[in-house]
Scaffold this motif. Structure first.
Motif: not given
Length: 226
Positions: A125-130, A166-174, A202-207
């Protein structure tokens, strides 16, 4: 046991406080020091083999058969039930250009100009960079900055396109294959230990969290002998 029955195997229960992603590199053998001598192929061949093995899933034909072409620059949001199989966007190894291993099967290691791949850890579910791009940069972590004189980034200017999220997980995003940024170290000081830090921006990134060297960045050492 009753509480476990209420959990979905497809998505986490709470996603309102998703932490920023960590990152990892390839090749990765036994640590974060990549050391080899250009004149001794046996010292760099294991790195090359590791790269080819990792990129097998990114072969252009494999991606064309399993995944679809997507619209760059925007998130690929898919509706439907959580249990429905999701489509995945193509990420072809040819996008990595000089670091694809296609034209130069040694990924630059035979010339003392190694390629290293950077990938974000998968977070459902993560959306990098907002909504904005996430880019990569590299610098000498400690020491003489002139020891790292040139780095080329692929694809493009070294960004993770939003269409792979976003990535939906290994069960459905095979068929999902994580997008990559290739870093081509074309001019690194030879016969030195050069500590390098490559960071996401990017926005929301912590480094810059000192307690976690893998959150939004990664630190490794290049030692290239002649």
């Amino acid at each position: 046991y009753v509480m476990l029955l209420t959990l979905s195997p497809y998505t986490p229960r709470f996603r309102d406080r998703v932490s920023p992603p960590g990152v990892m590199i390839r090749p990765y053998l036994n640590g974060f020091t990549i050391a080899f001598n250009v004149s001794q192929p046996n010292t760099w061949q294991p790195y090359v083999d590791n790269m080819h093995h990792f990129l097998a899933a990114y072969d252009d034909k494999v991606q064309e058969e399993k995944n679809i072409e997507c619209v760059p620059g925007q998130y690929f949001i898919q509706g439907g039930n959580d249990s429905e199989e999701k489509k995945a966007c193509q990420f072809k190894r040819s996008l990595l250009q000089n670091c694809s291993g296609i034209e130069d099967p040694t990924f630059g290691y035979s010339k003392g100009q190694p390629c290293i791949l950077l990938k974000m850890n998968r977070i459902i579910g993560y959306r990098p960079g907002a909504g904005g791009p996430v880019s990569v940069d590299c610098k000498v972590q400690k020491g003489n900055e002139s020891h790292l004189r040139s780095v080329d980034f692929y694809p493009g200017n070294g960004t993770f396109d939003l269409m792979y999220y976003p990535y939906y997980g290994k069960f459905t995003h095979v068929n999902y294959t994580s997008p990559l940024v290739a870093m081509h170290f074309t001019d690194v000081q030879k016969n030195y230990l050069v500590p390098i830090q490559c960071s996401l921006n990017g926005k929301g990134i912590i480094n810059d969290l000192n307690s976690d060297r893998f959150l939004g960045r990664i630190i490794f050492t290049l030692s290239i002998g002649k």
